[in-house]
Design a protein around this motif. Structure first.
Motif, PDB file in Angstrom:
ATOM      1  N   PHE A  33      -1.349 -12.649 -79.864  1.00 47.23           N
ATOM      2  CA  PHE A  33      -0.118 -12.822 -80.616  1.00 47.23           C
ATOM      3  C   PHE A  33       1.049 -12.646 -79.649  1.00 47.23           C
ATOM      4  O   PHE A  33       0.881 -12.175 -78.521  1.00 47.23           O
ATOM      5  CB  PHE A  33      -0.023 -11.832 -81.787  1.00 47.23           C
ATOM      6  N   HIS A 198      -5.043  -9.096 -79.395  1.00 47.18           N
ATOM      7  CA  HIS A 198      -5.075  -8.319 -80.638  1.00 47.18           C
ATOM      8  C   HIS A 198      -6.310  -7.439 -80.748  1.00 47.18           C
ATOM      9  O   HIS A 198      -6.364  -6.526 -81.590  1.00 47.18           O
ATOM     10  CB  HIS A 198      -5.001  -9.259 -81.850  1.00 47.18           C
ATOM     11  N   ASP A 202      -1.782  -3.887 -81.191  1.00 46.78           N
ATOM     12  CA  ASP A 202      -1.228  -4.387 -82.437  1.00 46.78           C
ATOM     13  C   ASP A 202       0.275  -4.605 -82.257  1.00 46.78           C
ATOM     14  O   ASP A 202       0.837  -4.315 -81.198  1.00 46.78           O
ATOM     15  CB  ASP A 202      -1.518  -3.435 -83.602  1.00 46.78           C
ATOM     16  N   GLY A 203       0.913  -5.136 -83.291  1.00 47.95           N
ATOM     17  CA  GLY A 203       2.319  -5.483 -83.178  1.00 47.95           C
ATOM     18  C   GLY A 203       3.212  -4.294 -82.897  1.00 47.95           C
ATOM     19  O   GLY A 203       4.186  -4.394 -82.135  1.00 47.95           O
TER      20      GLY A 203
END
Length: 222
Positions: A33, A198, A202-203
């Motif tokens: 991501f 990922h 994580d974000g």
């Protein structure tokens, strides 16, 4: 009327290009991501004033290494069923060489000062362009920086340098009009995009890393 189609020449991938192609296929299979932030580059553009001979790229390498220390979850390699964590920040810098893209590594710079980083970076980049890198120069990297800003690219998504968990793509510094303290002004700003695996990150972790990077780059401390 007959159409004549010219036959192309087949050039097998060899050496670095063959290795890079194989790794790109592996990287493309990773569940990645992307997270982007804008950073005020005013302090970074004064790098030469703080450390003669150093460049904005050196400031970015230093900031990246310090961000890896602050957010060590990013300083990892990803395997099929495991994550390998590292204490040292070994930051690779993507270089366009006559033999193709290479990523020499500036080793152990988590606590290094800017002049030392500048000398080490200049050495490996020069040898990369001369085709004189050693195996040690291109192994051991825990994170990579790819800077296309000097080529006028404002934003891009970099491909992971597997098995590293993340890579930072740096865009060009351009003036943007922003409001600060009830006043508008033009600020030299660059977009930094983190590509993250990922499976390991994580974000929220990616955001913390970019936040630490922004703090370092917007600081005037050398």
């Amino acid at each position: 009327m007959n159409t004549v189609v010219e036959e192309g020449r087949v050039e097998p991938l060899t050496g670095l290009r063959r290795t890079a192609a194989r790794r790109m296929v592996q990287a493309w299979a990773a569940p990645v991501f992307h997270v982007t932030v804008e950073i005020d580059m005013t302090a970074a553009l004064r790098t030469r004033e703080r450390a003669p001979g150093a460049t904005v790229t050196d400031a970015i390498l230093q900031a990246s290494a310090r961000a890896l220390v602050a957010v060590p979850e990013v300083n990892v390699h990803v395997g099929d069923d495991s994550v390998t964590r590292f204490d040292r920040a070994n930051v690779g810098v993507a270089v366009d060489s006559p033999k193709g893209l290479v990523v020499p590594v500036v080793h152990d710079i988590g606590a290094a000062e800017l002049p030392d980083i500048a000398r080490a970076r200049a050495d490996v980049v020069s040898r990369a362009r001369e085709g004189a890198l050693t195996r040690d120069d291109i192994t051991g990297g825990t994170f990579t920086v790819s800077n296309l800003g000097m080529m006028g690219v404002t934003r891009f998504d970099a491909i992971l340098n597997v098995p590293q968990a993340a890579i930072l793509a740096v865009g060009a510094t351009v003036p943007r009009y922003v409001h600060r303290e009830d006043a508008g002004l033009w600020v030299p700003t660059a977009e930094f995009t983190l590509t993250a695996d990922h499976r390991a990150l994580d974000g929220a972790t990616a955001a913390r890393f970019l936040g630490a990077l922004r703090t370092e780059l917007e600081s005037t401390a050398a």
